[in-house]
Enzyme design. Structure first.
Site, mmCIF file in Angstrom:
data_model
loop_
_atom_site.group_PDB
_atom_site.id
_atom_site.type_symbol
_atom_site.label_atom_id
_atom_site.label_comp_id
_atom_site.label_asym_id
_atom_site.label_seq_id
_atom_site.Cartn_x
_atom_site.Cartn_y
_atom_site.Cartn_z
ATOM 1 N N ALA A 197 14.113 98.970 90.055
ATOM 2 C CA ALA A 197 15.149 99.247 91.052
ATOM 3 C C ALA A 197 15.748 100.642 90.902
ATOM 4 C CB ALA A 197 16.265 98.201 90.958
ATOM 5 N N SER A 198 15.266 101.392 89.911
ATOM 6 C CA SER A 198 15.849 102.697 89.586
ATOM 7 C C SER A 198 15.157 103.842 90.317
ATOM 8 C CB SER A 198 15.756 102.918 88.067
ATOM 9 O OG SER A 198 15.847 104.283 87.724
ATOM 10 N N THR A 199 15.954 104.611 91.033
ATOM 11 C CA THR A 199 15.424 105.760 91.777
ATOM 12 C C THR A 199 14.787 106.794 90.850
ATOM 13 O OG1 THR A 199 17.656 106.703 91.698
ATOM 14 C CG2 THR A 199 17.025 105.564 93.722
#
EC number: 5.99.1.4
Length: 202
Positions: free
Chosen positions: A14-16
Site C-alpha cells: 500500500a506504500s507509494t
C-alpha cells in the site's frame, strides 16, 4: 567467486514510495553487485502500535499533498506516470500473503512489480481478485496454486512473523533497506546509499 553482499528490501504494497523502489531496485542492485532479498510486510500493525488508524499521509493533509506531488516528480524522472487510487491506503493483506507464497517459486519480485504498477500507475484496487490474478499471471504464476499456498497457516504465520520481526528491528515505514550488518535506511531516496553501504560498509 566471492559471495555477493545482501540487502533486505522491506516493502508494503500500500506504500507509494515502496512502489518507486520496487520498480527501480533490481537494476541498481545488479549494477552495485548486491543481491536482494524481497521482504513484504504489513505496516498496519506497526502504525497501530503508534496509535495511528491509517497512513500518516492521510492523518496529516499537508504531508499527503506533498507526497502525491513528490510521487509525480520522482516518477516523471523515471518515465513513470503515477495515478492516485480511489482508495488509499489499500488493503494489502492478500497481496502480501500471495507474495510470500511465491518466494521459493521465484516469482515474488515480478508479481510485486506488476501489482505496484496496477495500483499506482493504473489506479487499480489490489484487494480485487481480478487485479491480483492479472499480476500473478504477469509473473508467470498459477493463480490457483498461489491462492492455495497463500491461505495456508504456514504463509499466514510467516507474514505475521515478518511483520513482528520488522517491528523488532526498528522498522517504522516503507520502503526500508537493511544491510547485513544491520544498518537501516528508510525511504526510496535512501536506496542508493543503502546499496553503497551494503557493498562497502560505509
Amino acid at each position: 567467486m566471492p559471495k555477493r553482499p545482501v540487502l533486505d528490501f522491506w516493502y508494503e504494497f500500500a506504500s507509494t514510495y515502496s512502489c518507486l523502489s520496487a520498480l527501480r531496485i533490481e537494476a541498481l542492485a545488479e549494477e552495485a553487485g548486491v543481491a536482494l532479498r524481497w521482504r513484504p510486510f504489513l505496516l498496519g500493525p506497526i502504525f497501530a502500535a503508534q496509535g495511528w488508524t491509517t497512513s500518516p499521509f492521510n492523518l496529516f493533509p499537508n504531508k499527503g499533498r506533498y507526497m502525491w506531488r513528490d510521487m509525480a516528480r520522482r516518477g516523471g524522472r523515471s518515465g513513470l506516470s503515477f495515478v492516485r487510487p480511489e482508495t488509499f491506503p489499500q488493503n494489502s493483506l492478500i497481496a502480501a500473503r500471495l507474495a510470500l507464497a511465491g518466494r521459493e517459486a521465484g516469482w515474488m519480485p515480478a508479481f510485486s512489480k506488476a501489482l505496484f504498477r496496477a495500483q499506482f500507475c493504473e489506479g487499480r484496487n489490489i484487494a480485487e481478485e481480478a487485479v491480483l490474478n492479472a499480476a500473478l499471471k504477469a509473473a508467470g504464476a498459477d493463480p490457483g496454486v498461489a491462492y492455495a499456498a497463500s491461505r495456508s497457516e504456514e504463509v499466514k504465520g510467516r507474514l505475521k512473523a515478518e511483520t513482528e520481526y520488522a517491528k523488532s528491528i526498528g522498522i517504522f515505514g516503507a520502503p526500508t533497506f537493511v544491510t547485513e550488518d544491520g544498518e537501516l535506511f528508510w525511504g526510496d531516496d535512501r536506496l542508493e546509499e543503502a546499496l553503497d553501504w551494503a557493498k562497502d560498509g560505509c
